[in-house]
Design an enzyme around this catalytic site. Structure first.
Site, PDB file in Angstrom:
ATOM      1  N   LYS A  71       0.836  -1.203   0.000  1.00 50.28           N
ATOM      2  CA  LYS A  71       0.000   0.000   0.000  1.00 50.28           C
ATOM      3  C   LYS A  71       0.882   1.269   0.000  1.00 50.28           C
ATOM      4  CE  LYS A  71      -3.463  -2.827   0.091  1.00 50.28           C
ATOM      5  NZ  LYS A  71      -4.238  -3.386   1.173  1.00 50.28           N
TER       6      LYS A  71
HETATM    7  C1  LIG Z   1      -5.183  -4.461   1.747  1.00 56.46           C
HETATM    8  C2  LIG Z   1      -6.665  -4.386   1.756  1.00 56.46           C
HETATM    9  C3  LIG Z   1      -7.453  -4.575   2.908  1.00 56.46           C
HETATM   10  C4  LIG Z   1      -6.948  -5.153   4.184  1.00 56.46           C
HETATM   11  O1  LIG Z   1      -5.820  -4.673   4.696  1.00 56.46           O
HETATM   12  P1  LIG Z   1      -4.803  -5.541   5.562  1.00 56.46           P
HETATM   13  O2  LIG Z   1      -3.994  -4.477   6.204  1.00 56.46           O
HETATM   14  O3  LIG Z   1      -4.034  -6.417   4.638  1.00 56.46           O
HETATM   15  O4  LIG Z   1      -5.596  -6.331   6.561  1.00 56.46           O
HETATM   16  C5  LIG Z   1      -8.810  -4.329   2.840  1.00 56.46           C
HETATM   17  N1  LIG Z   1      -9.395  -3.942   1.698  1.00 56.46           N
HETATM   18  C6  LIG Z   1      -8.694  -3.789   0.568  1.00 56.46           C
HETATM   19  C7  LIG Z   1      -9.410  -3.355  -0.672  1.00 56.46           C
HETATM   20  C8  LIG Z   1      -7.314  -4.020   0.557  1.00 56.46           C
HETATM   21  O5  LIG Z   1      -6.636  -3.887  -0.595  1.00 56.46           O
END
Ligand SMILES: *Cc1c(COP(=O)(O)O)cnc(C)c1O
Length: 387
Positions: A188
């Site tokens: 991210k």
């Molecule tokens: C990465 C992601 C999440 C969850 O995040 P984590 O930190 O991996 O638990 C939720 N929704 C979307 C669309 C994501 O890409």
């Protein structure tokens, strides 16, 4: 034969020496968790997006769970999200006993379709979770209008969209929603290893989120139901979890957050180079834009007409991997997973999601990529497709 070329994954973190130094500082200090770095990271994040409050979590999935829990969602409630997302966007409803209801996406953006959303509302609809797919915010103006007419809370899943903007608004500022959730997984925009957060302007929800994150236990004298008999005293007010971020992670998050604007600017610059390269190429179409919206480009997704090129996506991905280029498909639609079969959906229920799933391919995009890297991906893709 291409072993000397660096492998380009579809996404990766950018960690500099100052990020490492920030973490080491915390490691040498007194607080590894439940310390002051958490509060400063949360304050920095709230300020960065223009929200009153931010609450950090151990990951973005925990943040989504907490958001559903503090809204009081439960058995018999319906929570709407789209099929083109990571499982967590739908699982959060299930964690609290509610039912995920899927609504098809807009073809150009793979985000929740407002008119189909309006048609899917029932008296049981208790929350809407739009996903800002790839980093382009969903059509929040229309979604917000539809939801507010029925006083249905919106939780924005902004795991892809830290740093994105809508007309007159920054994602996370709460202009179009009750809460916004973020993820700090390494792919991210900024990372804390694992991590997540919720931003909100609602003080009651803020208090509830902090309780939920830490076992539902408080020492706050204003909240205790009995007079405190001594300094050890605390009360569990509700069934919470241990969903805390550590100070070690918060230090990394603070340091990363200072670079957010630079990261997003670089992602946009690289995405624009991809856009130019694919402009006018038949059979390849970048994901659509939205007028007045600023994309944060978590992902760079192209829609490829594989039939037009006479090849299969799996083959293209393998051939690109042989050229040291990583690609991915975001996502296997929610209703394809066996664990969601109980919802009873058929592929024909989501015509646009199916078309999108058949054509989408995420190409490498991360801030340390160079223009040469982008050009290498473009020529490899065109070569493999025979374009
Ligand atoms: C990465 C992601 C999440 C969850 O995040 P984590 O930190 O991996 O638990 C939720 N929704 C979307 C669309 C994501 O890409």
């Amino acid at each position: 034969m291409n072993d000397e070329l660096p492998f380009l994954p579809y996404g990766r973190q950018t960690i500099d020496d100052d990020d490492i130094a920030s973490v080491v500082d915390v490691l040498r200090g007194d607080w590894l968790t439940q310390g002051p770095t958490i509060d400063t990271f949360e304050a920095d994040l709230a300020a960065a997006v223009g929200a009153r409050f931010a609450v950090s979590f151990c990951n973005g999935t925990a943040a989504l769970h907490a958001a559903c829990a503090v809204l009081g969602l439960g058995l018999g409630d319906e929570v709407i999200t789209s099929p083109i997302t990571f499982s967590a966007s739908a699982n959060c409803a299930r964690y609290v006993g509610a039912k995920p209801v899927l609504v098809d996406v807009e073809p150009a953006h793979a985000t929740l379709c407002p008119s189909k959303l309006a048609a899917a509302l029932t008296p049981r609809t208790r929350a809407i979770i739009p996903v800002h797919y790839a980093g382009l915010p969903a059509d929040m103006e229309r979604i917000h209008e539809i939801a507010s007419a029925r006083q249905i809370p919106i939780i924005e899943d902004a795991a892809h969209a830290l740093g994105a903007h809508l007309p007159g608004s920054c994602v996370g500022d709460g202009r179009f929603s009750t809460m916004t959730t973020f993820s700090f997984h390494p792919v991210k925009h900024i990372t804390t290893g694992e991590g997540g957060a919720i931003t909100t302007n609602d003080e009651a929800l803020y208090d509830a989120l902090k309780l939920f994150r830490s076992h539902g236990i408080t020492r706050d004298p204003r909240r205790l139901t009995r007079e405190s008999p001594g300094p050890w005293y605390q009360e569990q007010m509700l069934l919470g979890y241990n969903y805390r971020l550590t100070d070690i992670q918060a230090a990394l998050g603070r340091s990363q957050l200072r670079k957010l604007d630079r990261f997003v600017a670089k992602r946009r610059e690289l995405a624009a180079r991809y856009d130019r390269a694919f402009d006018g190429v038949s059979g390849i179409r970048p994901l659509g834009k939205r007028a007045g919206y600023e994309h944060a480009y978590h992902l760079y997704v192209v829609l490829v007409d594989f039939a037009f090129f006479g090849c299969e996506r799996a083959h293209v991905m393998t051939a690109l991997r042989d050229k040291r280029i990583g690609t991915q498909v975001h996502y296997v639609p929610i209703h394809h997973h066996p664990d969601f079969a109980y919802l009873g959906y058929k592929p024909s229920d989501f015509v646009e999601a199916e078309k999108f799933y058949a054509a989408s391919l995420s190409l490498p995009l991360f801030p340390t990529m160079t223009h040469d890297d982008i050009d290498r991906v473009v020529s490899a893709l065109l070569e493999v497709l025979g374009a």
